[in-house]
Design a protein around this motif. Structure first.
Motif, short mmCIF file in Angstrom:
data_model
loop_
_atom_site.label_atom_id
_atom_site.label_comp_id
_atom_site.label_asym_id
_atom_site.label_seq_id
_atom_site.Cartn_x
_atom_site.Cartn_y
_atom_site.Cartn_z
N LEU A 24 3.52 5.70 -19.58
CA LEU A 24 2.57 5.53 -18.45
C LEU A 24 3.60 5.07 -16.45
CD1 LEU A 24 0.23 6.54 -16.88
CD2 LEU A 24 -0.90 4.30 -17.16
N SER A 25 4.20 3.74 -17.12
CA SER A 25 4.93 3.05 -16.54
C SER A 25 6.11 4.44 -16.00
CB SER A 25 5.03 1.87 -16.13
OG SER A 25 6.02 1.21 -16.18
N MET A 26 6.92 4.45 -17.53
CA MET A 26 8.29 5.31 -17.18
C MET A 26 7.77 6.07 -16.29
SD MET A 26 9.67 4.41 -20.78
CE MET A 26 11.13 5.53 -20.86
N ALA A 27 6.12 7.36 -16.28
CA ALA A 27 6.33 8.57 -15.84
C ALA A 27 6.25 8.32 -14.35
CB ALA A 27 4.92 8.65 -16.44
N LEU A 28 5.50 6.65 -14.26
CA LEU A 28 5.28 6.71 -12.63
C LEU A 28 6.67 6.56 -11.92
CD1 LEU A 28 2.26 4.47 -13.00
CD2 LEU A 28 2.54 6.58 -11.92
N GLU A 66 4.99 6.80 -3.68
CA GLU A 66 5.76 6.01 -2.62
C GLU A 66 5.94 5.10 -3.94
OE1 GLU A 66 3.01 4.69 0.26
OE2 GLU A 66 3.59 6.74 1.05
N GLU A 67 6.87 4.34 -3.79
CA GLU A 67 7.17 3.52 -4.76
C GLU A 67 6.43 2.06 -4.40
OE1 GLU A 67 11.11 0.82 -5.68
OE2 GLU A 67 11.23 2.30 -3.96
N GLU A 68 6.12 1.90 -2.85
CA GLU A 68 5.20 0.49 -2.78
C GLU A 68 3.41 0.86 -3.41
OE1 GLU A 68 3.04 -1.61 1.45
OE2 GLU A 68 4.46 -0.23 1.30
N LYS A 69 3.57 2.48 -3.66
CA LYS A 69 1.68 2.24 -4.25
C LYS A 69 2.17 2.04 -6.09
CE LYS A 69 -1.70 3.86 -3.12
NZ LYS A 69 -3.10 3.89 -2.41
N LEU A 105 -6.37 4.75 -12.41
CA LEU A 105 -5.63 6.00 -11.56
C LEU A 105 -5.62 6.10 -10.36
CD1 LEU A 105 -2.64 7.14 -15.24
CD2 LEU A 105 -2.67 5.53 -12.93
N VAL A 106 -6.60 7.45 -10.30
CA VAL A 106 -7.46 7.68 -9.13
C VAL A 106 -7.72 6.89 -8.75
CG1 VAL A 106 -8.99 9.53 -9.06
CG2 VAL A 106 -8.07 9.77 -10.78
N SER A 107 -8.27 5.89 -8.83
CA SER A 107 -8.48 5.11 -8.07
C SER A 107 -7.72 4.58 -6.90
CB SER A 107 -9.45 3.96 -8.52
OG SER A 107 -8.68 2.70 -9.07
N HIS A 108 -6.47 4.09 -7.42
CA HIS A 108 -5.02 3.55 -6.50
C HIS A 108 -4.70 4.79 -6.11
CE1 HIS A 108 -2.54 0.21 -6.33
NE2 HIS A 108 -2.11 1.10 -6.16
N PHE A 109 -4.00 5.51 -6.88
CA PHE A 109 -3.47 6.21 -6.02
C PHE A 109 -4.21 7.76 -5.56
CE2 PHE A 109 -0.66 5.33 -9.45
CZ PHE A 109 0.30 4.24 -8.31
N GLY A 110 -5.61 7.60 -5.45
CA GLY A 110 -6.56 9.03 -4.50
C GLY A 110 -6.50 10.04 -5.99
N ASP A 111 -7.39 11.19 -5.83
CA ASP A 111 -8.41 11.75 -6.45
C ASP A 111 -7.31 13.44 -6.40
OD1 ASP A 111 -10.03 12.90 -8.56
OD2 ASP A 111 -11.54 13.34 -6.55
N GLY A 112 -6.19 12.49 -6.73
CA GLY A 112 -5.55 14.08 -7.17
C GLY A 112 -4.89 15.25 -8.53
N TYR A 113 -5.45 16.03 -9.09
CA TYR A 113 -5.49 15.99 -10.25
C TYR A 113 -4.33 17.03 -10.81
CZ TYR A 113 -10.38 14.84 -10.74
OH TYR A 113 -11.48 13.94 -10.91
N VAL A 114 -3.93 17.51 -9.58
CA VAL A 114 -1.68 17.77 -9.32
C VAL A 114 -1.21 16.73 -10.84
CG1 VAL A 114 -0.14 18.69 -8.92
CG2 VAL A 114 -2.85 19.68 -8.20
N LEU A 115 -1.59 15.41 -9.62
CA LEU A 115 -1.08 14.53 -9.46
C LEU A 115 -1.06 13.69 -11.33
CD1 LEU A 115 1.61 12.12 -8.88
CD2 LEU A 115 -0.53 10.61 -7.87
N MET A 116 -2.21 13.81 -11.70
CA MET A 116 -2.49 13.39 -12.32
C MET A 116 -2.02 14.57 -13.83
SD MET A 116 -4.16 10.46 -12.57
CE MET A 116 -3.13 10.19 -11.27
#
Length: 357
Positions: A239-243, A253-256, A313-324
């Motif tokens: 998961l860390s590598m995927a991000l 965003e890297e900061e995110k 992940l959704v709580s931190h990065f936003g509710d984007g299911y395409v991203l998930m």
């Protein structure tokens, strides 16, 4: 991150749900059946309560929610049959955080009662055990039950979740957990948060359990005092590598990513023993580790991890299911390319406890 609000498994019964992607957790419950049976039998022989109050803490949702308590009820009723005794009544408390999918639990409740009937546990084949189930929403790092109201507490693969992301880990950049490349200060912060939380957990359970009450706790852990858990590495590192790949592609965003850390710690048996002895309310009856091989299927492990981590992940990065979808598509490929080349296993730490006073 407000852990108590966002730390829950994916609900429902869909393809990404915990209910459909929790085979690893089911294997762990089945693996610890012998320790649970021994503990609940010893409790019944010592106390012989007319009603046994059992709490499962961190029950999540889906079929696994009823698996441990079904085993415990069956064990007690077999004990009663063997001794020509009347079976006690059972009061079952299923606990998890308020965001847990309790609706799916209640939807499965009729099937649970039907399964109890099919077990034909009554002495004469007609008298069925009486079992009452209650859902309890709240953090097990708080008081949940009245004083001296419980006889048995069970928790499986829940207590490695912390009450919060540790403070002071801003230098854990490019990692999302206490990884091999994390600075020593990060590992220290994670352990100290775990110690505080586990002491709090034991303190509150000691107030809720009767004298001689029992607990069996199973956590995702590590075999020894190495700084990191190999099991956590196999599960979380993809998961860390995927991000990181999504950062490189400009999708995130890297900061995110640098500000995202999972609120979990995998203790060793020695760390568990230290905290139990430090808190002082329980004696240790059994403390051991057990290993399970992880599924070699990238699809299976990606779905398992998605069921567990997606709400965070959704709580931190936003509710984007395409991203998930992108995250766990990459997770699948990374797991197959990297993790399956090793003998990937997870270590469980199991402790059986008795309340002293």
């Amino acid at each position: 991150m407000e852990v108590a609000k966002v730390c829950h498994m994916n609900g429902g019964t869909g393809d990404a749900s915990y209910a459909k992607n929790s085979l690893l957790q089911q294997k762990v419950v089945l693996m610890t059946k012998g320790i649970n049976d021994e503990a609940i039998t010893a409790l019944y022989r010592n106390l012989s309560p007319e009603t046994i109050c059992i709490a499962d803490l961190g029950c999540s949702s889906g079929p696994n929610s009823f698996l441990p308590v079904s085993q415990l009820i069956k064990t007690i009723n077999e004990e009663c049959k063997n001794n020509c005794q009347q079976s006690p009544e059972f009061h079952i408390f299923l606990n998890d955080l308020p965001g847990n999918d309790f609706n799916t639990i209640f939807w499965l409740l009729p099937a649970f009662h039907e399964d109890l009937k099919k077990q034909n546990m009554g002495q004469d084949g007609l008298d069925q055990p009486k079992c009452f189930v209650t859902g309890v929403a709240g953090s097990f790092y708080t008081r949940l039950f009245p004083s001296k109201s419980l006889h048995f507490v069970h928790s499986s693969y829940s207590l490695h979740w912390l009450s919060q992301v540790p403070d002071g880990i801003e230098n854990n950049k490019e990692n999302i957990y206490a990884a091999t490349t994390s600075p020593p200060s990060v590992h220290k912060a994670y352990y100290e948060q775990y110690e505080r939380d586990f002491v709090t957990f034991l303190k509150y359970r000691s107030e809720e359990l009767v004298k001689g009450g029992r607990m069996v706790l199973t956590v995702l852990g590590k075999e020894n005092e190495d700084r990191f858990s190999k099991g956590c590495h196999y599960l979380v590192e993809p998961l860390s590598m995927a991000l990181k790949e999504l950062v490189a592609e400009g999708s995130v965003e890297e900061e995110k990513v640098n500000s995202f850390n999972i609120p979990g710690y995998c203790p060793s048996p020695e760390e568990v023993m230290y905290v139990v002895e430090k808190e002082g309310s329980f004696t240790i009856n059994c403390l051991e580790t057990s290993e399970l091989h992880l599924d070699a299927s990238g699809e299976s492990m990606a779905q398992c991890m998605r069921a567990v981590a997606e709400p965070l992940l959704v709580s931190h990065f936003g509710d984007g299911y395409v991203l998930m979808d992108d995250v766990f598509h990459k997770y699948r490929g990374i797991y197959v390319n990297c993790m399956t080349k090793e003998d990937a296993m997870v270590t469980s730490v199991i402790v059986s406890l008795t309340k002293i006073n």
